[in-house]
Motif scaffolding. Sequence first.
Motif: not given
Length: 325
Positions: A213-219, A242-247, A305-309
């Motif tokens: 499950p994924v949404v965007r901040e401005n959704d 930017d597609g980065q995990l924020s919360g 993952d290993e890059q923090g994504q």
Amino acid sequence: MVNDQKRMIEIGQAVIDTETAAVAALRERIDEAFAEACRVMMHCEGRVVVTGMGKSGHIGSKIAATLASTGTPAFFVHPGEASHGDLGMITPGDVVLALSNSGETSEVLTILPLLKRMNTPLIALTGNAASTLAREARVHLDVGVEKEACPLDLAPTASTTAALVMGDALAIALLEARGFTPEDFALSHPGGSLGKRLLLRVQDLMHSGERLPVVRENDRLQDALMEMSAKGLGMTAVLDADGQLSGVFTDGDLRRCFDAREDLHEALVRDVMTPGGVRIARDHLAAEALKLMDEKKINALLVIDEQGQLCGALNMHDLLRAGVV
């Protein structure tokens, strides 16, 4: 009836007393012979072949299973079947561990000449040091008992318990000598609870791809609710522009929205989410994920993952289904 009940209790307690005494007597027999038996088994280039007839056979089968699960390759061969073809299962480099309370069990004695020809080391567990099996063995371990727990002194009870305990002593001494670890144990018990705790990793259980499950901040908040309902994890990851995990937005955040009387149609996810969110690397053990959930008192984790994504999500139900809990 009361007297019958009292007698049953007395008999049960007497059996335990008798078998406790039999086991306690073994302690003085953990001596140089025991150490030599361990050395022979430790240096076995093949497998430990356990054999025994009747009740001794049942005990032997359990001893073989214990040895095999604690780092000493072992299996059980029925002595009666051994004389009819199964002796081919014994190969050069093996060690034979034979159980016989009397030390004169004919089916066991029958296979001794072949063991001699193959120069196969024989370790015997008997209750009679003067028996044929004891004399023919490279190492004899005395598992004799003063009396059986059976009031007729006939049914193997205390004697089989003593043999089983001696077998356990051998297995655990070898485990220690080999430096056998919990991880080694887990590898031979992948279906058990310990195996699952030590082998399963977050990436083996997490939801990823279309199941994540994924949404965007401005959704809008209603979009987050729809995503949570569709994916069924009780939470959704939140990404920035930017597609980065924020919360993360969870069931708990939703309850707080109701308490604050947020407008489900107008509120934006960024205003009601939990910034950051609790995260775990995908290569961590599932048991570590369980511990983290317990510590944080939450039911779901974001997986990176290993890059923090962001690469997945995991909830308590996944751990329950996998048997980690």
